[in-house]
Each structure stands twice: as structure tokens, then as C-alpha cells.
Design an enzyme around this catalytic site. Structure first.
Site, mmCIF file in Angstrom:
data_model
loop_
_atom_site.group_PDB
_atom_site.id
_atom_site.type_symbol
_atom_site.label_atom_id
_atom_site.label_comp_id
_atom_site.label_asym_id
_atom_site.label_seq_id
_atom_site.Cartn_x
_atom_site.Cartn_y
_atom_site.Cartn_z
ATOM 1 N N LYS A 112 0.778 -1.162 0.005
ATOM 2 C CA LYS A 112 -0.140 0.050 0.069
ATOM 3 C C LYS A 112 0.935 1.203 -0.134
ATOM 4 O O LYS A 112 2.044 1.229 0.658
ATOM 5 C CB LYS A 112 -0.962 -0.041 1.115
ATOM 6 C CG LYS A 112 -1.762 1.359 1.366
ATOM 7 C CD LYS A 112 -2.726 1.320 2.310
ATOM 8 C CE LYS A 112 -2.302 1.574 3.796
ATOM 9 N NZ LYS A 112 -1.730 2.874 4.207
ATOM 10 N N GLU A 181 -9.406 7.519 3.663
ATOM 11 C CA GLU A 181 -9.378 7.966 5.251
ATOM 12 C C GLU A 181 -9.575 9.188 5.729
ATOM 13 O O GLU A 181 -9.269 10.303 4.773
ATOM 14 C CB GLU A 181 -7.950 7.870 5.661
ATOM 15 C CG GLU A 181 -7.464 8.022 7.185
ATOM 16 C CD GLU A 181 -6.467 7.567 7.633
ATOM 17 O OE1 GLU A 181 -5.398 6.877 7.191
ATOM 18 O OE2 GLU A 181 -6.022 7.763 8.982
HETATM 19 O O1 KIV Z 1 -0.787 2.413 8.905
HETATM 20 C C1 KIV Z 1 -2.132 2.136 8.953
HETATM 21 O O2 KIV Z 1 -2.412 1.528 9.812
HETATM 22 C C2 KIV Z 1 -3.018 2.620 7.793
HETATM 23 C C3 KIV Z 1 -4.376 2.164 7.959
HETATM 24 C C4 KIV Z 1 -5.000 2.468 9.194
HETATM 25 C C5 KIV Z 1 -5.132 2.558 6.904
HETATM 26 O O3 KIV Z 1 -2.878 3.074 6.761
#
Ligand code: KIV
Length: 274
Positions: A112, A181
Site C-alpha cells: 500500500k 481515510e
Molecule cells: O498505517 C495504517 O495502519 C494505515 C491504515 C489505518 C489504513 O494506513
């Protein structure tokens, strides 16, 4: 074993996607056993586990170290590694190398990264070498200094249009899903309807295709930190404090360990002990 294809299929079938964070083996094992679809080793590792003020100091080595442990427990869930600050922004090569480390060293199945249009090319490149990417727009914690803190995004026309464009750019670049978010639920709904890839909300209301929370928040292990979007399903922090305090008292008063909690049989030379 859940794959990115299953996650895409869930949106088509209008089935909600469940996602949570994990940073170690025992938590990941429980999440996996509960049937959570996606386990994210988030860079929230920084604030939740490592005691940093925010996610910015988290290094790639720290992420790999924790992702390795999570990976050993994630037998069914789709495991995603979160690219920490400056592990992908500086260049395509750095981005590829670090995403590759996540796959090779930690065994994650996707990565991600935060950002919109500005990271679209990187998403394309990663896709090109077979690394699935989850996007992340809205209140992206790696940009807190730009936002002036953890502030809900998408509150004015310009910001709404920007976030929508960013989400579309990420889909076009080939991301298989996107985290929304800290944005108004109306905007999250609009994005969810506009995209064919699933949206995973955190502080983005009920109309996303799935939800993610920081596991320690839902378990009540984040102290006084309790933003509006978190629902606490347990008060684990308080339970642990109670248990540890009782243990301390028992040891101090001599009621732990008892004879029943001690080994009784003596063997060999220990028989000489009275
Ligand atoms: O770092 C994280 O935990 C996140 C999520 C909460 C989406 O990016």
C-alpha cells in the site's frame, strides 16, 4: 487463501470487505482465525507499537521485521505491507526495490502507498512487475505536516475535486483497491460509486466497500486516543492493567506462587533437600 482477485470480486458481489492491522504473530493469528479478509502491516506500527509520535520515522527495515512475523500467521487473509515514508516517494527505483523487499523478505502479497496522482506512475511500475498495489487518499498520515495535523480532508470544493481525481488516477494506474481515510461519508460514497475497484474506509463512513481499523484501537489498547470513527469492541488495555496490578500485588504479598503452583516431586540429588 484470499487473493486480490477475491477482493475485487467482493465489490462486484456487493459483499463487504473486512480489514485490520497487525504488527506481530499472535495478533495476526487471531485476525486470520477470525476470517478477516485483509491484514495490513500498517506504518501505524510507528505510533501503535514503536512509541513514535507519528508514522514518519518508520523505516523499511522496521516494517520488514514486523511483516515477517505477521506473514507466518496470515494463512488465509490477504497480507499487505504498508510502504513507509520515503521508501517510495524519492524515485521509481527506490519504490521498486522496497516493494520488492516486502515481497521477497516478508512474504506480503501486495503493498500500500499513500498519495494520488503523484504516485500513479509508481503504481503502474509496480503493477508492471507483478506487485499489486492498494492506494490511500484523503487524510494520508505521511502528509500531516502539509495538512497541519490530523485533519479531516475533503471539506471544501477544491479538496473534494482533488480527492476524487486522485482516487480515479489511482484506479487508472492499476491499483486493486484504495483506502479512503478521514473524509466526509458523502464524498466516500461518491468515490465508491465512481470506482470499479473496492474502497476501504477508515473514518469515511458506512458506504465504502469495506472497512479497516487499527486493531489496537478497536480493542481499547490506545489509552485515551478515541477518535469519532473508532468503535471499541473491548477494553483490553484496562483488562491488562487490572491483571498486571493483581499479579504485582500477589507477588508482593507472597500469595503467588502458591504450593499448588509449585513442583512437588524431588528427584535424584534434590532428595537431600528438605
Ligand atoms: O498505517 C495504517 O495502519 C494505515 C491504515 C489505518 C489504513 O494506513
Amino acid at each position: 487463501m484470499i487473493t486480490v482477485k477475491d477482493i475485487l470480486q467482493k465489490k462486484r458481489e456487493k459483499k463487504k470487505i473486512t480489514a485490520l492491522t497487525a504488527y506481530d504473530y499472535p495478533f495476526a493469528k487471531i485476525l486470520d482465525e477470525a476470517g478477516i479478509d485483509i491484514i495490513l502491516v500498517g506504518d501505524s506500527l510507528g505510533n501503535v507499537i514503536l512509541g513514535y509520535e507519528n508514522t514518519l520515522p518508520v523505516s523499511m527495515d522496521e516494517m520488514i521485521h514486523h511483516a515477517k512475523a505477521v506473514s507466518k500467521a496470515a494463512k488465509n487473509a490477504l497480507l499487505i505491507g504498508d510502504m513507509p515514508f520515503m521508501s517510495y516517494q524519492a524515485s521509481q527505483n527506490r519504490c521498486m526495490e522496497n516493494a520488492g523487499r516486502f515481497i521477497k523478505e516478508a512474504g506480503v502479497k501486495a503493498v500500500k502507498l499513500e498519495g494520488g496522482k503523484s504516485v500513479a506512475e509508481k503504481i503502474e511500475t509496480l503493477n508492471g512487475v507483478g506487485i499489486p498495489v492498494m492506494g490511500h487518499v484523503g487524510l494520508t498520515p505521511q502528509s500531516i505536516h502539509k495538512f497541519g495535523g490530523y485533519k479531516v480532508q475533503g471539506k471544501d470544493k477544491i479538496s473534494v475535486e482533488q480527492i476524487l481525481k486522485d482516487a480515479e488516477a489511482i484506479e487508472k494506474a492499476g491499483a486493486f483497491s484504495i483506502v479512503l481515510e478521514g473524509i466526509p461519508y458523502t464524498l466516500a460514497k461518491k468515490i465508491t460509486e465512481a470506482l470499479s475497484i473496492p474502497t476501504i474506509g477508515i473514518g469515511a463512513g458506512p458506504y465504502c466497500d469495506g472497512q479497516i481499523l487499527v486493531t489496537h484501537d478497536l480493542l481499547g489498547m490506545s489509552g485515551e486516543f478515541k477518535p469519532k470513527f473508532v468503535r471499541r469492541y473491548a477494553e483490553t488495555g484496562k483488562d491488562i492493567l487490572k491483571a498486571v496490578t493483581e499479579y504485582k500485588d500477589d507477588v508482593q504479598h507472597g500469595s503467588f506462587p502458591s504450593i499448588e503452583e509449585s513442583y512437588k516431586k524431588t528427584v535424584g540429588h534434590l532428595k537431600v533437600l528438605k
